[in-house]
Each structure stands twice: as structure tokens, then as C-alpha cells.
Scaffold this motif. Structure first.
Motif, PDB file in Angstrom:
ATOM      1  N   UNK A 221      19.934  63.396  14.629  1.00  0.00           N
ATOM      2  CA  UNK A 221      19.366  62.118  14.197  1.00  0.00           C
ATOM      3  C   UNK A 221      19.133  61.203  15.391  1.00  0.00           C
ATOM      4  N   UNK A 222      20.103  61.150  16.303  1.00  0.00           N
ATOM      5  CA  UNK A 222      19.981  60.265  17.467  1.00  0.00           C
ATOM      6  C   UNK A 222      18.852  60.750  18.376  1.00  0.00           C
ATOM      7  N   UNK A 223      18.809  62.048  18.590  1.00  0.00           N
ATOM      8  CA  UNK A 223      17.772  62.591  19.466  1.00  0.00           C
ATOM      9  C   UNK A 223      16.390  62.266  18.918  1.00  0.00           C
ATOM     10  N   UNK A 224      16.200  62.494  17.631  1.00  0.00           N
ATOM     11  CA  UNK A 224      14.893  62.230  17.034  1.00  0.00           C
ATOM     12  C   UNK A 224      14.603  60.737  17.042  1.00  0.00           C
ATOM     13  N   UNK A 225      15.635  59.938  16.771  1.00  0.00           N
ATOM     14  CA  UNK A 225      15.438  58.484  16.756  1.00  0.00           C
ATOM     15  C   UNK A 225      14.959  58.018  18.120  1.00  0.00           C
TER      16      UNK A 225
ATOM     17  N   UNK B 102       4.116  56.911  10.635  1.00  0.00           N
ATOM     18  CA  UNK B 102       3.846  58.265  10.175  1.00  0.00           C
ATOM     19  C   UNK B 102       4.996  59.206  10.541  1.00  0.00           C
ATOM     20  N   UNK B 103       5.407  59.132  11.815  1.00  0.00           N
ATOM     21  CA  UNK B 103       6.480  60.040  12.237  1.00  0.00           C
ATOM     22  C   UNK B 103       7.785  59.740  11.536  1.00  0.00           C
ATOM     23  N   UNK B 104       8.051  58.435  11.364  1.00  0.00           N
ATOM     24  CA  UNK B 104       9.281  58.077  10.665  1.00  0.00           C
ATOM     25  C   UNK B 104       9.285  58.706   9.269  1.00  0.00           C
ATOM     26  N   UNK B 105       8.134  58.608   8.608  1.00  0.00           N
ATOM     27  CA  UNK B 105       8.043  59.157   7.255  1.00  0.00           C
ATOM     28  C   UNK B 105       8.234  60.668   7.274  1.00  0.00           C
ATOM     29  N   UNK B 106       7.561  61.309   8.218  1.00  0.00           N
ATOM     30  CA  UNK B 106       7.643  62.767   8.275  1.00  0.00           C
ATOM     31  C   UNK B 106       9.086  63.222   8.497  1.00  0.00           C
ATOM     32  N   UNK B 107       9.765  62.538   9.429  1.00  0.00           N
ATOM     33  CA  UNK B 107      11.138  62.958   9.710  1.00  0.00           C
ATOM     34  C   UNK B 107      12.092  62.597   8.587  1.00  0.00           C
ATOM     35  N   UNK B 108      11.705  61.605   7.812  1.00  0.00           N
ATOM     36  CA  UNK B 108      12.582  61.203   6.725  1.00  0.00           C
ATOM     37  C   UNK B 108      12.420  62.109   5.507  1.00  0.00           C
TER      38      UNK B 108
END
Lengths: 319, 461
Positions: free
Chosen positions: A109-113, A125-131
Motif C-alpha cells: 500500500x505504501x509503495x503504491x501510494x 484514475x489511478x487511485x480508482x484503479x488501485x482501489x
């Protein structure tokens, strides 16, 4: 934890005092207030507090749901702690699962954040995709998909064979089965990621600039600025995820059913569920629920207690 | 700023506590007798057709007083659709009866039912399962004795198979009417066996023949000779063919000695070692019915309940045949099992109407024409004959097998003690896996199973 308590105590104190005073003067107004929050109160007492209290009572009984409960004192707990090998086994599985899956999820989670925080265009868009995985994560459909992915002739093994490695019986081998659950848990990092993201955005940019001017590299900046300033958020995430980890049920139930292979995936709540609804032993299951509550409570308390040594608050100069 | 941080922490603590509490609450709320099972349970929806349902002052001269029956069953979508159609039919013929249908999958059914019983809300007619469930509900006095209705002729048992009717009797009380029959069967792929040059199994074959065919197929075709056998079903057969029962009559322990248990597992351990049977990790990848080795042509055998043949053949998409389980003493081991019962709640205020509905269900040809064997082979001989004309190949095989099994079997053992669900889970989820994974010898397994089963049964008495 000096920081938190010192300031929390007076704050809470004043709040309490003002409330007291009001109650004396305007009983009516309070009544109206209670009326307004009654939907919550009814739900809280009717669906949460009373059932929880009931389970405490039931944990001292022999109750199969068809006959009225029969008081047996501490017998359930005695069996749990002294005779039931499966109980200890389920505890071991759950501890291993939680203490592997939670750090894994938080690191991902931290790495992606941190990656998403860098993106400016199309961040939403990316936030949505990762969520997304977290939204559909708890569902049966994902668990079924996991079964396919890790099947003997599933996607993972196909890829392994492509690169010349032998396929592995992910779901059938007791050594690997739990890891498929851990991977699944890690994959659903969405909510932790969002919280980390908010935390990252809160770190003033000047710190990084100042550090760069002083010659700090990327690694140093990460460990000296990002991590310390993120610790309050990390604390929050650790607590929430730890609780989630201990309560894991659906994936284990849907992917492996009854704890197979060889009980490798018999997580605590799954065994609790079996006792309640397969073995008709609601009294015992209630006892197990209370033991879990105590375990989670103690662990949470320990984490908060330990937080004074590792959680840094910006206001105190980031000790 | 200071304050805000403090609040963040406080908020976090509160949230954490709330999560623990609510999560635990959520996990347990259903034992309060309350908040329902996950499965959806819409009411029948069909209601009664406009003209006939209301009033009752219509054409009928007697005008019996209107009653509402609550009926509960588990099943898949096909069964739900079928049963709703049958209910509609019943309501058309009996306009004074309104049926409220509730249904779920098998998962969640017992949870739902026990919650209903705990809430004094037991349905009038409920689907019941043989074995540990029937015992459990019988011991807790939930089910009504149907004998009076048989004596008064409300339930006509004249054409019902007497042997299978026995399975619904507990302590002299008739607690359930079987809705269909099943039997354990060996399903085999005749083509694979011929291709390997082995002899097709037939009545009178033995475990030695079974091993030989499996070995030949493995050797000549390079596929598995057989899947491992599910102890929860086959061990009972094995004990019975050796003249024993799975549970002893006192309900205090297993009914067979360690020798039987050890022989049973040694046979498989031997075949696994030779590679004729797959190791358990392979088996577990084929757990779904549509995904069995025989479906994929990876083994010529499968052993399971006869009603599952329909789904299995459909998945395999080629003709599979059925025969009895290997002997010696097949007729001692084999038994007809009720696929499920309809029972009436003891608390029902409309027990007589409930009994009439059950009578309709087992004695009406149209019902079976709707179901087409989905609840197992009908126990009414006349109906069995009538519908068997219009069956497809697979269903015909299943019906014929039940006739073969009926002629070569002995009555089912009904002495399942209250703790049997836990004993079966101990065997099927734990000990069997350990033995087949070679983590435990059959000898150790036998001892452990005997001891722990006795412990469970003593606790659950």
C-alpha cells in the motif's frame, strides 16, 4: 505515550465539563438530541451491545440453538485451552496469517501510494484503479477467481511453465495454501493506500527541499522524513489491518472451504463458524469469539502502548 | 495543529474499537436468534391466482377455512424453480391453502433453520437431511410424528418403498417422508476401461478386481486408475460390508474396529504409492463436481451418490455407466439413502394441512414430471415407472441403477448420534487428509479417530 495522553486528557476534561453543565440546564434539549440519534442508539444497543452481551452469557452455556442454553460454567473455556488441539492450531494459523499478510499489505500500500502521489495527471484514475480490488475484494467472485488463478492448470502455473519452472500445487499443498490467502490479502491494499496517500500529501514539501539542499539522498529522505512523519498514519493502518487480519473469514471459507489442505487454512473465525453452524455448538463458538476479542484488544493496546516509542508527531519536533 | 493531531489519534482509537466491536457483533449477531442468514429468501411471489385465492366463497361447496403454510427447503436454482411450480400447482388444486415459500442453498440452510427454531418460527413443512441432522432435530423435539397421519390415511404410503420409509423413523416416530432415493455407486468410463484392455466391472466384482482394473488402466493408458475415495461415504460402506456399522448402537463411538479402518486406508496408500491413485494435493484441485478426474478423462472411476451422476455426465459429455460398489458382500454394504425428507414442525398449527401437502408431493405424478428426478429417484413405485418412460439416457441409467441397488442392498443404519457431524468432519477434513498425505500411518489414524470420536460423542450426548 506522553504526547497523546497529556493533551488528550485536558481536552476531554473540558468537553466533559461543558456537557455536564448543559445537562443540568436543558434536559429537554438533551432529550431532543437523543431522539435524533435514536436510530443509532437502537442499532447500537439492539444489534451490537445486547448481542455481544448475549454471547458472553452463551459462552458459559451448552447451546445448540434448538434447545434452551444450559449453564455449564467454564467448561467451554476449559476445553478450548486444555483439550482442543484444533483451537490452538487455528490460533497459530491466524497469527501467522495476520503477521505476514498485514505487513505485506501495508508495504504494498505504501509503495503504491508513493507512486500514485507522484502522478499529477490522471491521479484520480489511478487511485480508482488501485482501489478497485478492495471494493470487490471481500466478494465470493474474487475468491473463485483466485481458485482459478492458482489451480493446477491455472494462470500462475502456466506462466511458471513458460519460464521453465515446474508448476506448484498452490491450493493443494499445505505449505503453499496459506500463501495464496496472504497474497489475496495483500492485493486488496486499496483503503490503506488511500490513507497513506492522504498522509503523504500532508508532509510539507519544504522538508524535502531543505533536506535535498543539505545533500540528503532519496533513501535518506524516505527514512528520515517520509517514514517518521507518516508514523501516525502507519499506526492507524496497522491497528485497522491487524483487526481485519484476525477477522479473516470469507476468502478462506470460499477458496478452501473447511480449512483444507490439512487444516493449513483453518483460520480462527472459520473454526468458530464451523463450531457454531456445523457442529451446533453455539456456546463454544461464543466463547471463541470472546477469546478473539480479548486477543485483538490486548494486541491493539500493546500497539498503542508501543506507539510512544515509534510514532512521531510533527508538533513535538519529530523525536 | 496540536489539537488536530490529538483528535486524529483519539478518532483512530475510537474507530479501532468500533471496528472490533462491530466486527465481532457482526460475526455473532445470528446467534442472538436474529438477524438472518445471508441467503436471499423471497416469498413465493406466486401468491394465489386472483380468482381462486381470496374469499373461498367461489365454486367449492365445502369451503375449508383458509390456511397459510410456510415451506422451507434448500437446493439449487433448478430445485427452486421446480418447487415453486409444484407449489403453484398445489395452490390451484387447493385454493384455501396459501404457501409461503422460503429457500436457500445448502450452505446457510442449517444456520437459517436453527435461527428460525430458536425464534419459535419453525416453518410448517421443512426439508430435512438424513443422518446427523435428523438425529439432532429429533433429539431436540422439533419434528412432529407423522404416524397418525399415515394411520388416518392423509399420507398414503401404499405405493411408497417400505425400506426407504424406515429411514425417517427415529425411536418409533416417523419424523420425515423421504422425497427421493440415492445410493452410492461406482461411475465408470467404459471406453477407457476397454481401451486399456481391462474387464468392465459388474455386479459381483470385488475390491481386488477394482485394484486390478485401476492398475491396468494406469499402466496401459498412463492416466490415474482411480481418484482417492471419500472416507465419509465409502468407509461406512466398507464397515458395513464387513458386518459392522459406522457408529456403535450405544452412540458412544465408532462401530468398527481398527482393523477395518487400517485395511481401508492401506489399500489407498498402496495405490497412491504406485501412482495409480493421485496424491491428495492433486485431488484437492479437482474438488468441484464438474471438475472430477473422470470428467477430464484422467481416471476411469468415480465413486459417489447416484443423483450426482446427472451433473457429472453432463460435465463429462460422454456416456458413463453405473455399477455397484466392489464386494465381497456388496449387498451387506450397499444401502438406499433418502436424498432428503419433508418433515412437519411439532409446533405447526396446521400439521394436518402440512401432511396433506407432503402426501401430494410424494404421490402425484405431475410433481415428478416437474422434478424429473432432481430430488432423487421417486420412492413411489407407480410414479417411478410412469416417469422412467420419458427420461433421457443418463436419467434412465440412474433409475436403473437404483433398481439394481435396491435388489442388492440392506437397510440403511439410522443410528447416527447427535455429535456425528463433528465426527465426520474429524474424519473427512482432518484424519483422512493426514493419512493420504502420508503424515500419519493408518494405524495411528485408526487409534486417533476412535479416541477422538468417542470424546466428541461423549460431549454431545
Amino acid at each position: 505515550m506522553p504526547v497523546a495522553t497529556e493533551q488528550a486528557a485536558p481536552a476531554a476534561g473540558t468537553a466533559f465539563r461543558t456537557r455536564r453543565r448543559k445537562r443540568k440546564t436543558g434536559g429537554y434539549r438533551n432529550l431532543t438530541g437523543y431522539a435524533f440519534i435514536s436510530p443509532f442508539l437502537i442499532g447500537f444497543f439492539g444489534l451490537t451491545i445486547i448481542p455481544i452481551a448475549m454471547t458472553l452469557y452463551l459462552s458459559f452455556t451448552d447451546y445448540n440453538m434448538l434447545r434452551p442454553p444450559e449453564w455449564i460454567g467454564l467448561e467451554n473455556y476449559e476445553r478450548m485451552f486444555t483439550k482442543d488441539e484444533k483451537f490452538w492450531h487455528a490460533l497459530r494459523v491466524t497469527f501467522f496469517y495476520t503477521f505476514t499478510a498485514v505487513p505485506f499489505r501495508l508495504i504494498v500500500a505504501l509503495a503504491i501510494a508513493m507512486l500514485v502521489a507522484k502522478i499529477i495527471r490522471g491521479a484520480g484514475f489511478y487511485r480508482t484503479v488501485f482501489y478497485l480490488p478492495s471494493i470487490i475484494g471481500g466478494s465470493v467472485a474474487v475468491a473463485v477467481m483466485w481458485r482459478q488463478l492458482f489451480g493446477l492448470d491455472g494462470a500462475i502455473n502456466t506462466i511458471l511453465r513458460w519460464i521453465g519452472l515446474p508448476g506448484v500445487s498452490w491450493l493443494g499443498d499445505p505449505k503453499y495454501a496459506i500463501w495464496t490467502l496472504i497474497l489475496l490479502y495483500g492485493w486488496q491494499f486499496g483503503s490503506s493506500m488511500l490513507i497513506f496517500l492522504a498522509g503523504l500529501k500532508n508532509i510539507p514539501h519544504e522538508y524535502y527541499e531543505a533536506a535535498s539542499v543539505d545533500g540528503a539522498g532519496k533513501v535518506q529522505r524516505f527514512f528520515r522524513i517520509t517514514i517518521p512523519l507518516l508514523t501516525p498514519v502507519i499506526l492507524f493502518n496497522v491497528v485497522i489491518q491487524l483487526i481485519n487480519g484476525f477477522l479473516a473469514f470469507t476468502p478462506a471459507y470460499v477458496i478452501f472451504g473447511d480449512g483444507r489442505p490439512l487444516g493449513a487454512t483453518l483460520v480462527y473465525v472459520l473454526y468458530l463458524f464451523q463450531n457454531a453452524f456445523t457442529f451446533f455448538d453455539m456456546g463454544y463458538a461464543s466463547g471463541m469469539a470472546w477469546v478473539l476479542l480479548v486477543i485483538v484488544g490486548v494486541l491493539t493496546a500493546l500497539i498503542f502502548k508501543s506507539s510512544e516509542y515509534w510514532v512521531h508527531y510533527e508538533t513535538k519536533g519529530g523525536r | 495543529m496540536n489539537r488536530r493531531r490529538t483528535f486524529t489519534v483519539l478518532f483512530a482509537v475510537l474507530l479501532a474499537l468500533a471496528t472490533v466491536l462491530s466486527a465481532c457483533g457482526g460475526g455473532k449477531s445470528s446467534d442472538g436468534g436474529g438477524s438472518g442468514s445471508p441467503a436471499a429468501s423471497p416469498p413465493a411471489g406466486s401468491g394465489s391466482p386472483a380468482g381462486s385465492g381470496s374469499g373461498g366463497g367461489g365454486g367449492s361447496s365445502e369451503a375449508p377455512k383458509p390456511v397459510t403454510l410456510k415451506v422451507l427447503w434448500w437446493g439449487g436454482q433448478t430445485r427452486h424453480d421446480n418447487t415453486l411450480k409444484i407449489i403453484e400447482l398445489y395452490q390451484q388444486q387447493n385454493p384455501h391453502v396459501t404457501i409461503e415459500a422460503e429457500f436457500t442453498g445448502f450452505d446457510g440452510y442449517w444456520e437459517k433453520l436453527s435461527a428460525m427454531v430458536a425464534g419459535n418460527n419453525t416453518p410448517d413443512v421443512l426439508q430435512m437431511n438424513f443422518g446427523e441432522y435428523l438425529t439432532q432435530y429429533a433429539k431436540n423435539d422439533v419434528l412432529a410424528d407423522l404416524n397418525p397421519f399415515v394411520q388416518s390415511g392423509i399420507i398414503d404410503t401404499g405405493k411408497l418403498d417400505a425400506g426407504i420409509m424406515e429411514s425417517g423413523v427415529v425411536d418409533g416416530q416417523l419424523l420425515g417422508i423421504p422425497l427421493g432415493m440415492n445410493a452410492l455407486t461406482v461411475i465408470y468410463d467404459p471406453e477407457l476401461i476397454q481401451k486399456a484392455g481391462a474387464k468392465e466391472p459388474a455386479l459381483g466384482w470385488t475390491w481386488d478386481d477394482f485394484k486390478e482394473i485401476a492398475r491396468t488402466v494406469h499402466k496401459n493408458l498412463g492416466i490415474y486408475g482411480s481418484p482417492t475415495l471419500e472416507a465419509n461415504n465409502i468407509l461406512e460402506y466398507y464397515a458395513r460390508q464387513n458386518g459392522r456399522k459406522f457408529f456403535n448402537d450405544e452412540g458412544t463411538g465408532v462401530g468398527f474396529d481398527d482393523r477395518i479402518f487400517i485395511d481401508y486406508f492401506n489399500m489407498q496408500a498402496e495405490l497412491i504409492k504406485e501412482g495409480v491413485m493421485p496424491t491428495l494435493d492433486v485431488m484437492q484441485q479437482h474438488s468441484a463436481l464438474e471438475d472430477q478426474l473422470i470428467v477430464h478423462g484422467k481416471a476411469p472411476f468415480d465413486v459417489r451418490w447416484s443423483n450426482q451422476v446427472v451433473a457429472l455426465s453432463k460435465a463429462a459429455n460422454r456416456p458413463l455407466k453405473l455399477t455397484v460398489l466392489p464386494g465381497p458382500n456388496t449387498e451387506m454394504g450397499l444401502f438406499l439413502k433418502p436424498s432428503m425428507f419433508f418433515s412437519v414442525a411439532k409446533s405447526s398449527k396446521n400439521a394436518e394441512e402440512a401432511a396433506k401437502f407432503i402426501n401430494f408431493f410424494v404421490n402425484t405424478l405431475e410433481v415428478e414430471q416437474i422434478q424429473k428426478g432432481e430430488r432423487g429417484v421417486p420412492i413411489n413405485s407407480e410414479i417411478r415407472e410412469a416417469v422412467s418412460q420419458a427420461l433421457d439416457e443418463v436419467q434412465k441409467n440412474m433409475f436403473e441403477y437404483i433398481d439394481l441397488a435396491a435388489a442388492n442392498s440392506s437397510p440403511i443404519d439410522t443410528n447416527y448420534p447427535p455429535g456425528s457431524a463433528e465426527v465426520l468432519s474429524l474424519l473427512g477434513d482432518d484424519i483422512e487428509d493426514r493419512i493420504l498425505f502420508d503424515e500419519m500411518s493408518p494405524e495411528e489414524g485408526a487409534k486417533k479417530f476412535r479416541e477422538q470420536a468417542a470424546e466428541i460423542l461423549a460431549r454431545k450426548r
